[in-house]
Design an enzyme around this catalytic site. Structure first.
Site, mmCIF file in Angstrom:
data_model
loop_
_atom_site.group_PDB
_atom_site.id
_atom_site.type_symbol
_atom_site.label_atom_id
_atom_site.label_comp_id
_atom_site.label_asym_id
_atom_site.label_seq_id
_atom_site.Cartn_x
_atom_site.Cartn_y
_atom_site.Cartn_z
ATOM 1 N N GLU A 31 13.344 32.680 -14.649
ATOM 2 C CA GLU A 31 13.770 33.851 -15.074
ATOM 3 C C GLU A 31 13.642 34.882 -14.219
ATOM 4 O O GLU A 31 14.617 35.840 -14.079
ATOM 5 C CB GLU A 31 12.690 34.167 -16.309
ATOM 6 C CG GLU A 31 12.844 33.546 -17.490
ATOM 7 C CD GLU A 31 12.309 34.050 -18.885
ATOM 8 O OE1 GLU A 31 11.722 35.132 -18.832
ATOM 9 O OE2 GLU A 31 12.113 33.400 -19.790
ATOM 10 N N ASP A 69 16.594 35.352 -23.835
ATOM 11 C CA ASP A 69 16.090 35.781 -22.579
ATOM 12 C C ASP A 69 16.864 36.937 -21.844
ATOM 13 O O ASP A 69 16.388 38.025 -21.289
ATOM 14 C CB ASP A 69 16.046 34.560 -21.365
ATOM 15 C CG ASP A 69 14.963 33.637 -21.676
ATOM 16 O OD1 ASP A 69 13.803 33.998 -22.259
ATOM 17 O OD2 ASP A 69 15.012 32.396 -21.527
ATOM 18 N N LYS A 89 16.059 27.817 -19.597
ATOM 19 C CA LYS A 89 15.221 26.814 -20.054
ATOM 20 C C LYS A 89 15.141 25.491 -18.992
ATOM 21 O O LYS A 89 16.353 25.309 -18.262
ATOM 22 C CB LYS A 89 15.531 26.128 -21.514
ATOM 23 C CG LYS A 89 15.123 27.140 -22.689
ATOM 24 C CD LYS A 89 13.627 26.870 -22.754
ATOM 25 C CE LYS A 89 13.383 27.640 -23.978
ATOM 26 N NZ LYS A 89 12.412 28.810 -23.746
#
Length: 146
Positions: A31, A69, A89
């Site tokens: 991320e 996200d 992911k």
């Protein structure tokens, strides 16, 4: 594997961030890599991280809230702008777990995670379709990891 490091991200271009740019939480190094990409890519006009939620029906039948996200607004090569909802992911979590001879706690956890992700992503796909937005799942492959 780089998916369990939690940190704060400080953008170079905070005006591009939709939300509180002083409180961007990265739940993984992947991320964080995507935050950096959004911050520095001149074609990403605006972005946010976990700044909204989508209701979904969990495998247990209860209605829950899914916080994707990212949401990004991109200037396409055509000059048009397009909005994407993005989930980061591991590729492994995008596919059903392989059946095993012995059912272990980790196998049960993988099955529950997969079922929950499928429910979230189904709701996100429908939510996005209603708004003419595209839902994308990005894995380590798209991030250039491995």
């Amino acid at each position: 594997m780089g998916e369990s490091i939690k940190s704060r991200f400080k953008p170079t271009y905070p005006k591009k961030y939709k939300g509180d740019s002083k409180n961007i939480i990265c739940r993984s190094s992947w991320e964080r890599r995507f935050c950096n990409y959004c911050d520095l890519n001149e074609n990403i006009l605006q972005w946010g991280s976990e700044e909204f939620w989508i209701p979904y029906r969990a495998p247990d039948g209860r209605t829950r809230r899914y916080f994707p996200d990212f949401i990004i607004k991109v200037k396409e090569p055509t000059g048009n702008t397009k909005t994407y909802v993005v989930e980061v992911k591991p590729d492994k979590q995008t596919r059903p777990p392989k059946p095993r001879k012995k059912v272990t706690k980790s196998y049960i956890y993988e099955c529950k995670t997969y079922a929950t992700n499928q429910a979230k992503w189904k709701a996100a796909t429908e939510w996005c379709k209603d708004r003419r937005i595209e839902f994308k799942i990005i894995t380590e492959k798209e991030l250039g990891i491995r």
